[in-house]
Design an enzyme around this catalytic site. Structure first.
Site, PDB file in Angstrom:
ATOM      1  N   SER A 112      32.780 -39.806  92.299  1.00 22.24           N
ATOM      2  CA  SER A 112      32.606 -40.212  93.689  1.00 22.24           C
ATOM      3  C   SER A 112      33.953 -40.466  94.348  1.00 22.24           C
ATOM      4  O   SER A 112      34.927 -40.860  93.688  1.00 22.24           O
ATOM      5  CB  SER A 112      31.762 -41.486  93.751  1.00 22.24           C
ATOM      6  N   TYR A 148      30.879 -50.015  91.554  1.00 21.41           N
ATOM      7  CA  TYR A 148      30.366 -48.649  91.552  1.00 21.41           C
ATOM      8  C   TYR A 148      31.516 -47.661  91.350  1.00 21.41           C
ATOM      9  O   TYR A 148      31.422 -46.725  90.558  1.00 21.41           O
ATOM     10  CB  TYR A 148      29.643 -48.369  92.865  1.00 21.41           C
ATOM     11  N   LYS A 152      32.395 -44.997  88.163  1.00 22.41           N
ATOM     12  CA  LYS A 152      32.703 -43.574  88.275  1.00 22.41           C
ATOM     13  C   LYS A 152      34.010 -43.226  87.565  1.00 22.41           C
ATOM     14  O   LYS A 152      34.130 -42.150  86.962  1.00 22.41           O
ATOM     15  CB  LYS A 152      32.738 -43.157  89.745  1.00 22.41           C
TER      16      LYS A 152
END
Length: 277
Positions: A112, A148, A152
């Site tokens: 991401s 988050y 990743k």
């Protein structure tokens, strides 16, 4: 090519299968049944399912699966090992480890932009407008903007280990902004905000969402094209690429993907001056 895609029924997964299901034999492993009858659908939760049997005699793994979480999402900078974060770390290690053990040729991992999201945080909102002058490429150090984003970066590390220790080609795609079919255009986030009653069309919040997505948008067909470039490549050991269309105001580099993979996106957010009718 025989391909397993985890999380195949989701937004990114259906973008891939919408465009590649006719060219490849695809098996989706997801908690939801895949909507495309041309895709073999295995309904399973990867937290409770061994992926290895589904990878036997397969050529590639496209790993998209992610456990939804209430905390630690982009915008939340708290540093804490909450339960779903732990579950996602285990999920990525299990899936990538299973692919390496099964001897697949390649892994395409849905990383991401949030793995380097602090660059946006440092420069927003000015970065959303043309000629700002910042370029973030594959050589920059990871700068996650949330747990988050940290997750990743961890998944990218698992891919690199698989590539360098297990002879699996691995491609980490730092995907920017792929949206559902209904909102697959650079006005998508703004229109979705209107539909959900968050703001009015034409206001400052609406305009900022348009400006950001015109920089960040990766059309569904461009995402599928980039995945196809990874699947057909035989030169990469491990590498990082940005998943974004050829937007004039983007700050993420795609020259590296062009040169290494032959990725030639078809879309540019600047070509839109209004949402579709």
């Amino acid at each position: 090519m025989n391909v397993v895609i985890t999380g195949g029924a989701g937004t990114v997964g259906t973008a891939v299968t919408d465009h590649l299901a006719e060219e490849h034999t695809i098996t989706s492993v997801d908690v939801e049944a895949h909507p495309d009858p041309d895709v073999e659908s295995v309904v399973a939760d990867l937290r409770e399912t061994d992926l290895r049997p589904h990878l036997e005699d397969k050529d590639a793994l496209i790993h998209l699966a992610h456990v939804p979480q209430e905390h630690g999402n982009p915008g939340d900078t708290e540093i804490t090992p909450f339960e779903t974060h732990r579950e996602n770390l285990a999920l990525h290690a299990d899936a990538i480890g299973a692919a390496a053990e099964a001897g697949v040729d390649s892994i395409v991992y849905a990383s991401s932009n949030h793995a380097v999201g602090r660059y946006e945080d440092d420069h927003a909102p000015e970065i959303y407008y043309p000629e700002y002058g910042l370029t973030v490429d594959h050589t920059v150090a990871p700068r996650p903007d949330s747990m988050y984003g940290v997750e990743k970066v961890y998944g990218e590390g698992c891919c690199r280990l698989a590539a360098e220790a297990h002879d699996v080609r691995a491609y980490a795609l730092r995907i920017c902004a792929v949206r559902d079919r209904e909102y697959d255009h650079p006005y998508g986030d703004a229109e979705r905000g209107v539909d959900r009653g968050k703001f009015d069309r034409g206001g400052d919040a609406y305009d900022e969402q348009v400006a950001r997505l015109k920089a960040m948008w990766q059309s569904r067909r461009d995402l599928a094209k980039q995945v196809e470039c990874c699947l057909s490549d035989d030169t990469v050991e491990y590498d990082v690429f940005y998943g974004v269309s050829d937007n004039d105001r983007r700050w993420f580099d795609i020259d590296h993907a062009r040169e290494v993979l032959g990725y030639e996106p078809a879309d540019d957010g600047e070509e839109w001056d209004a949402p579709p009718e």
